[in-house]
Write a protein that holds these residues in place. Structure first.
Motif, PDB file in Angstrom:
ATOM      1  N   ASN A  68       0.850  -1.186   0.000  1.00  0.00           N
ATOM      2  CA  ASN A  68       0.000   0.000   0.000  1.00  0.00           C
ATOM      3  C   ASN A  68       0.891   1.243   0.000  1.00  0.00           C
ATOM      4  O   ASN A  68       2.042   1.189   0.400  1.00  0.00           O
ATOM      5  CB  ASN A  68      -0.976  -0.019   1.183  1.00  0.00           C
ATOM      6  CG  ASN A  68      -0.296   0.258   2.507  1.00  0.00           C
ATOM      7  OD1 ASN A  68       0.108   1.374   2.777  1.00  0.00           O
ATOM      8  ND2 ASN A  68      -0.142  -0.767   3.329  1.00  0.00           N
ATOM      9  N   TYR A 130      -5.573   1.184   5.757  1.00  0.00           N
ATOM     10  CA  TYR A 130      -4.509   1.026   4.771  1.00  0.00           C
ATOM     11  C   TYR A 130      -4.822   1.727   3.449  1.00  0.00           C
ATOM     12  O   TYR A 130      -4.124   1.545   2.463  1.00  0.00           O
ATOM     13  CB  TYR A 130      -4.224  -0.459   4.533  1.00  0.00           C
ATOM     14  CG  TYR A 130      -3.736  -1.120   5.799  1.00  0.00           C
ATOM     15  CD1 TYR A 130      -2.424  -0.968   6.214  1.00  0.00           C
ATOM     16  CD2 TYR A 130      -4.596  -1.869   6.598  1.00  0.00           C
ATOM     17  CE1 TYR A 130      -1.971  -1.544   7.388  1.00  0.00           C
ATOM     18  CE2 TYR A 130      -4.150  -2.452   7.776  1.00  0.00           C
ATOM     19  CZ  TYR A 130      -2.835  -2.285   8.163  1.00  0.00           C
ATOM     20  OH  TYR A 130      -2.400  -2.850   9.323  1.00  0.00           O
ATOM     21  N   ASN A 140      -3.660   3.661  -7.369  1.00  0.00           N
ATOM     22  CA  ASN A 140      -3.639   3.026  -6.044  1.00  0.00           C
ATOM     23  C   ASN A 140      -4.796   3.508  -5.186  1.00  0.00           C
ATOM     24  O   ASN A 140      -4.665   3.664  -3.984  1.00  0.00           O
ATOM     25  CB  ASN A 140      -2.309   3.302  -5.338  1.00  0.00           C
ATOM     26  CG  ASN A 140      -1.161   2.634  -6.047  1.00  0.00           C
ATOM     27  OD1 ASN A 140      -1.345   1.559  -6.612  1.00  0.00           O
ATOM     28  ND2 ASN A 140      -0.005   3.250  -6.011  1.00  0.00           N
ATOM     29  N   GLU A 144      -3.501  -0.131  -2.276  1.00  0.00           N
ATOM     30  CA  GLU A 144      -2.546  -1.207  -2.518  1.00  0.00           C
ATOM     31  C   GLU A 144      -1.807  -0.928  -3.816  1.00  0.00           C
ATOM     32  O   GLU A 144      -2.388  -0.496  -4.796  1.00  0.00           O
ATOM     33  CB  GLU A 144      -3.238  -2.558  -2.642  1.00  0.00           C
ATOM     34  CG  GLU A 144      -3.791  -3.056  -1.356  1.00  0.00           C
ATOM     35  CD  GLU A 144      -4.280  -4.484  -1.483  1.00  0.00           C
ATOM     36  OE1 GLU A 144      -4.660  -5.018  -0.454  1.00  0.00           O
ATOM     37  OE2 GLU A 144      -4.277  -5.047  -2.579  1.00  0.00           O
TER      38      GLU A 144
END
Length: 146
Positions: A68, A130, A140, A144
């Motif tokens: 991430n 995350y 992203n 991730e």
């Protein structure tokens, strides 16, 4: 099955593996505090959840949600918020299932930790902890990397 669905299932499985490992650490601490130190089950639940949460954060950061792009400080702060809710839910849920429903304490702990892991922890870890909010429109966007 699409590639993104396969990736999501794989991430979910890794996160659940991390949760199982962290739960083992959680329960080891609960048993130690409850049975060896002979303290109250709620104290054992709290410190067990604390131990499990630390283990889960480390394992998830390095394994389940590896790659991430979220900054570490952001992950730590957001994990702390999610974790505080998790500890409160685990403690209150265990008390509810033991005191109100009448389950044995370790059955209450197991049921509560399963429900919290599935409906609170994973959902928030995936979409909040995350997640890199700096890249909403980028590749992203889900937090991730490739």
């Amino acid at each position: 099955m699409s590639l993104s669905l396969k990736k999501e299932i794989f991430t979910f499985c890794k996160a659940q593996g991390s949760a199982v490992f962290a739960t083992g650490c959680d329960y080891a601490m609960r048993l130690f505090i409850d049975k060896v130190l002979d303290h109250n089950y709620l104290m054992a639940t709290f410190f067990g959840a604390l131990t499990g949460g630390m283990v889960n954060c480390i394992v998830n950061y390095n394994f389940a949600f590896r790659g991430n792009t979220a900054r570490k400080i952001d992950v730590v702060l957001r994990y702390f918020l999610m974790w505080a809710g998790s500890i409160a839910l685990n403690t209150a849920g265990t008390a509810f299932f033991k005191e109100i429903v009448g389950l044995r304490v370790y059955t209450a702990m197991l049921l509560t930790s399963f429900l919290v892991a599935l409906f609170w922890n994973y959902m928030l870890q995936r979409s909040f902890v995350y997640h890199d909010f700096r890249h909403i429109d980028g590749d992203n966007a889900e937090g991730e990397g490739d």
